[in-house]
Design an enzyme around this catalytic site. Structure first.
Site, PDB file in Angstrom:
ATOM      1  N   GLU A   1      29.931  22.603  44.587  1.00 39.85           N
ATOM      2  CA  GLU A   1      29.284  23.908  44.490  1.00 39.85           C
ATOM      3  C   GLU A   1      29.408  24.421  43.059  1.00 39.85           C
ATOM      4  OE1 GLU A   1      29.106  25.940  48.619  1.00 39.85           O
ATOM      5  OE2 GLU A   1      30.973  26.489  47.661  1.00 39.85           O
TER       6      GLU A   1
ATOM      7  N   LYS B   1      31.694  33.710  55.167  1.00 37.34           N
ATOM      8  CA  LYS B   1      32.532  34.528  54.273  1.00 37.34           C
ATOM      9  C   LYS B   1      33.046  35.756  55.046  1.00 37.34           C
ATOM     10  CE  LYS B   1      30.017  32.550  50.444  1.00 37.34           C
ATOM     11  NZ  LYS B   1      29.504  32.657  49.097  1.00 37.34           N
TER      12      LYS B   1
ATOM     13  N   SER C   1      23.218  28.599  46.813  1.00 35.56           N
ATOM     14  CA  SER C   1      21.883  29.146  47.026  1.00 35.56           C
ATOM     15  C   SER C   1      20.950  28.215  47.808  1.00 35.56           C
ATOM     16  CB  SER C   1      21.260  29.562  45.679  1.00 35.56           C
ATOM     17  OG  SER C   1      22.038  30.587  45.088  1.00 35.56           O
TER      18      SER C   1
ATOM     19  N   GLY D   1      25.470  32.223  45.468  1.00 32.80           N
ATOM     20  CA  GLY D   1      25.038  33.607  45.695  1.00 32.80           C
ATOM     21  C   GLY D   1      24.155  34.165  44.600  1.00 32.80           C
TER      22      GLY D   1
ATOM     23  N   ASN E   1      28.974  28.976  55.862  1.00 30.26           N
ATOM     24  CA  ASN E   1      30.148  29.748  55.453  1.00 30.26           C
ATOM     25  C   ASN E   1      29.781  31.224  55.534  1.00 30.26           C
ATOM     26  OD1 ASN E   1      32.301  30.911  54.158  1.00 30.26           O
ATOM     27  ND2 ASN E   1      31.883  30.012  52.145  1.00 30.26           N
TER      28      ASN E   1
ATOM     29  N   GLU F   1      35.471  31.233  45.525  1.00 33.15           N
ATOM     30  CA  GLU F   1      35.857  32.647  45.663  1.00 33.15           C
ATOM     31  C   GLU F   1      37.358  32.768  45.915  1.00 33.15           C
ATOM     32  OE1 GLU F   1      32.962  33.649  48.640  1.00 33.15           O
ATOM     33  OE2 GLU F   1      31.379  33.405  47.149  1.00 33.15           O
TER      34      GLU F   1
ATOM     35  N   HIS G   1      37.476  27.063  48.169  1.00 35.28           N
ATOM     36  CA  HIS G   1      36.201  27.689  47.798  1.00 35.28           C
ATOM     37  C   HIS G   1      36.386  28.449  46.481  1.00 35.28           C
ATOM     38  CE1 HIS G   1      32.728  30.312  47.775  1.00 35.28           C
ATOM     39  NE2 HIS G   1      32.176  29.468  48.631  1.00 35.28           N
TER      40      HIS G   1
HETATM   41  P1  PGA Z   1      25.429  30.687  48.847  1.00 35.00           P
HETATM   42  O1  PGA Z   1      26.979  30.374  49.033  1.00 35.00           O
HETATM   43  O2  PGA Z   1      24.674  29.715  49.749  1.00 35.00           O
HETATM   44  O3  PGA Z   1      25.252  32.119  49.285  1.00 35.00           O
HETATM   45  O4  PGA Z   1      25.097  30.460  47.404  1.00 35.00           O
HETATM   46  C1  PGA Z   1      27.449  29.068  49.142  1.00 35.00           C
HETATM   47  C2  PGA Z   1      28.940  29.072  49.309  1.00 35.00           C
HETATM   48  O5  PGA Z   1      29.588  29.946  48.730  1.00 35.00           O
HETATM   49  O6  PGA Z   1      29.525  28.225  50.001  1.00 35.00           O
END
Ligand code: PGA
Length: 274
Positions: A190, A24, A235, A196, A22, A120, A118
């Protein structure tokens, strides 16, 4: 990902490991080209290294760029095993929805999958379970693979609310999926506190939550629950990805930050191949 003969479009009913990156809101077209210039040879190297080995599995690999880079990434990956996903889509096929993108638009581009829900998008763009309940079937009915994200906040985990949150998201978001299409849903667990942050779930926490999500899908349809792929995200790095995919209910990873570097994403794919 090769589609199964008896299954529409880009859907797969086999629990092959799936690694999705992803991106983003990162990587312009030029940056995406430079990325693929490093990623595709690295992936090729891995596939060649796999030759003759009976131990190593294949894995589905999906890259999810921003809308603006979709065409570039699709064109440059046509002759590779990499498939391309979007990061969101609107639930209606067309209409007066300024700034949105529809499923037919993605199908026309050659997209294979779509990340939905997601955290976010839920947090910053008010994505609701009500909208997701329409998005998941719209994507599936077009032969695209939905990667539905679910997960709890840190406060919810500490309050013992993880299962309640997962139950609410899975049961509402999948409620309108026809039984026949349920096995083709992909779910990404997740935990929001792991996204993140550099703080991953422990393998025990991830396995427990993902087994619970699988049981929820089995609650709709036992066989579909056995067949859906459920990914861990939060992460993921080349150093920890292997430990998640080795667990009984975990079928791969949704990778954010570590998918932005071609070499580290290739290493995560390698880890998933066991
Ligand atoms: P990350 O993000 O691997 O940077 O923690 C995962 C995601 O948001 O799908």
């Amino acid at each position: 990902m090769m589609p199964d003969a008896d299954v529409p479009g880009h859907l797969s009913s086999i629990r092959l490991p799936l690694i999705a990156g992803n991106w983003k809101m990162h990587l312009t077209n030029e940056q995406a080209k430079a990325y693929l210039g490093r990623f595709l040879p690295a992936l090729n190297e891995l596939t060649r290294g796999q030759g003759g080995s009976t131990k190593r599995r294949t894995a589905d690999v999906v890259l999810c760029p921003a809308f603006t880079a979709l065409r570039t990434v699709i064109e440059l990956t046509l002759d590779s095993p990499v498939r391309v996903g979007a990061q969101n889509v609107h639930q209606d096929p067309e209409g007066a929805f300024t700034g949105e993108v529809s499923v037919p638009m993605l199908v026309e581009l050659g997209v294979s999958s779509v990340i939905l829900g997601h955290s976010e998008r839920r947090q910053h763009f008010s994505e609701t379970d009500g909208a997701l309940q329409r998005k998941v079937p719209a994507v599936l009915e077009a032969g695209l693979m939905p990667i539905l994200c679910v997960g709890e906040t840190e406060d919810e985990r500490e309050a013992g609310e993880t299962e309640r949150k997962l139950r609410q998201q899975v049961q509402v978001d999948l409620a309108q999926v026809e039984d026949g299409l349920l096995p083709f849903v992909v779910i990404a667990y997740e935990p929001i506190w792991a996204i993140g942050t550099g703080k991953t779930a422990t393998p025990e926490q991830a396995q427990e939550a993902i087994a619970f999500v699988r049981a929820l899908v089995q609650g709709f349809d036992k066989e579909a629950g056995n067949q859906v792929r459920i990914l861990y995200g939060g992460s993921c790095t080349p150093d920890n990805a292997g430990q998640f995919v080795a667990l009984p209910d975990i079928d791969g990873s949704l990778v954010g930050g570590a998918s932005l570097k071609a070499e580290s994403f290739a290493a995560i794919v390698e880890a998933a191949r066991g």
